[in-house]
Design an enzyme around this catalytic site. Structure first.
Site, PDB file in Angstrom:
ATOM      1  N   LEU A  69       0.833  -1.204   0.000  1.00  0.00           N
ATOM      2  CA  LEU A  69       0.000   0.000   0.000  1.00  0.00           C
ATOM      3  C   LEU A  69       0.871   1.259   0.000  1.00  0.00           C
ATOM      4  CD1 LEU A  69      -2.562  -1.191   2.713  1.00  0.00           C
ATOM      5  CD2 LEU A  69      -2.869  -1.211   0.226  1.00  0.00           C
ATOM      6  N   HIS A  74       1.057   2.423   5.736  1.00  0.00           N
ATOM      7  CA  HIS A  74       1.873   1.315   6.232  1.00  0.00           C
ATOM      8  C   HIS A  74       1.726   1.093   7.736  1.00  0.00           C
ATOM      9  CE1 HIS A  74       4.901   1.102   2.633  1.00  0.00           C
ATOM     10  NE2 HIS A  74       3.637   0.889   2.281  1.00  0.00           N
ATOM     11  N   LYS A  92       8.841  -1.131   0.940  1.00  0.00           N
ATOM     12  CA  LYS A  92       9.539   0.078   1.372  1.00  0.00           C
ATOM     13  C   LYS A  92       8.828   1.306   0.807  1.00  0.00           C
ATOM     14  CE  LYS A  92      10.665   1.221  -2.628  1.00  0.00           C
ATOM     15  NZ  LYS A  92      10.237   2.529  -3.178  1.00  0.00           N
ATOM     16  N   ARG A 162       3.248   9.006  -6.017  1.00  0.00           N
ATOM     17  CA  ARG A 162       4.490   9.321  -5.313  1.00  0.00           C
ATOM     18  C   ARG A 162       4.691  10.825  -5.130  1.00  0.00           C
ATOM     19  NH1 ARG A 162       5.713   4.474  -8.061  1.00  0.00           N
ATOM     20  NH2 ARG A 162       6.905   2.988  -6.796  1.00  0.00           N
TER      21      ARG A 162
END
Length: 320
Positions: A69, A74, A92, A162
């Site tokens: 995810l 997280h 990560k 991102r």
């Protein structure tokens, strides 16, 4: 055989089906969209699918979960998984902050479940070879490392989450974390920050490019991470010689090469390593650790150390 469920249908989960697993089986998939979970299960032959993450965590037949995810989710789902008694393989970066990672580690310790951060590059034989060259003294004491991972995110027209601060985005957390972890992989001391420069997306968004100078013991590292250009390589310079590796940090299943130069007799060599799927090796390592009840290669201690270094980098660059 360790039975693993996947929380989410992210593209990063697909490489786990690229080759047979030896110690694990992917037994379930969950998505907040039930039809997406069902489609993913049909495509890859997964026995069970769920329309919520909680439903998968409640399944007693699942031993562990893989969480791909967005980083901002997280901590929540690692903690929920731990409380459900599931071991956790987490994509990560571990979390956006060290405070989040501390809470995650407390939950995993309390539930006595294993935690592993998914750094797939660690499971490529080319990087193991470089680590052995360093450990064996072939290059002599390392004096510098140049590590760069960047890609032009807007040219790719994908992975734009991102750039979203609400998802825990940013180039340092997404790509810079590999460079910091690479120092751990080589067995080097936790680095201090000498200098850091950060550019922000749109002027005030997430970090879209970072250039950092770190000191680890007697070794200087220049670390570059960004979403605005293309680079994927590292170079190590030691007192006896140097190595250069390009294009091997990503998970693409293609051959890679190590270029080495040794000062004695001006020796130059190239060693080519065959294509391999590091994601499958990563999940098998995680499953073996569960079977043997031993700590995985990249555990909570490493996650916490990595994120603390990145926080120091951001402070040094005046990034808030």
């Amino acid at each position: 055989m360790v039975r693993i469920g996947i929380l989410g249908t992210a593209a990063i989960a697909r490489p786990f089906f690229g080759a047979p697993l030896r110690h694990a089986s992917i037994a379930a998939i969950a998505s907040r969209n039930a039809s997406q979970a069902a489609a993913f299960a049909r495509e890859f032959g997964i026995p069970a699918h769920f329309g919520s993450y909680d439903a998968l965590l409640a399944d007693p037949d699942i031993d562990a979960v893989y969480i791909p995810l967005p980083p901002a989710l997280h901590a929540e789902w690692t903690i929920r998984a731990a409380r459900a008694g599931k071991h956790v393989l987490l994509e990560k970066p571990a979390a956006p902050s060290s405070a989040d990672v501390e809470r995650m580690m407390e939950a995993c310790a309390a539930a006595r479940v294993l935690y592993m951060e998914a750094f797939m590059y660690r499971f490529k034989s080319i990087h193991r070879h470089v680590r052995e060259l360093v450990a064996g003294g072939t290059l002599g004491p390392l004096r510098f490392i140049d590590f760069s991972w960047c890609f032009n995110i807007e040219a790719l027209k994908r992975s734009l989450f991102r750039l979203d601060p609400s998802h825990g985005g940013g180039a340092l957390n997404d790509l810079g974390v590999y460079g910091v972890d690479f120092l751990r992989y080589l067995g080097m001391p936790v680095p201090s920050v000498i200098h850091a420069t950060i550019e922000r997306h749109g002027g005030d968004g997430v970090d879209s490019f970072a250039h950092v100078v770190l000191r680890s013991g007697a070794t200087l590292m220049t670390l570059t991470a960004g979403f605005t250009c293309d680079a994927n390589y590292y170079a190590l310079g030691g007192e006896k010689g140097s190595v250069y590796v390009s294009g091997s940090l990503a998970g693409r299943v293609v051959p890679n090469a190590v270029h080495m130069h040794l000062f004695e007799n001006d020796q130059r060599s190239e060693e080519v390593f065959p294509a391999e799927n590091p994601y499958v090796a990563e999940m098998d390592h995680f499953a073996r650790c569960i079977e043997q009840n031993v700590q995985p290669e990249s555990n909570g201690e490493g996650s916490l150390s990595n994120i603390r270094v990145l926080e120091e980098v951001k402070r040094a660059a005046g990034y808030h």
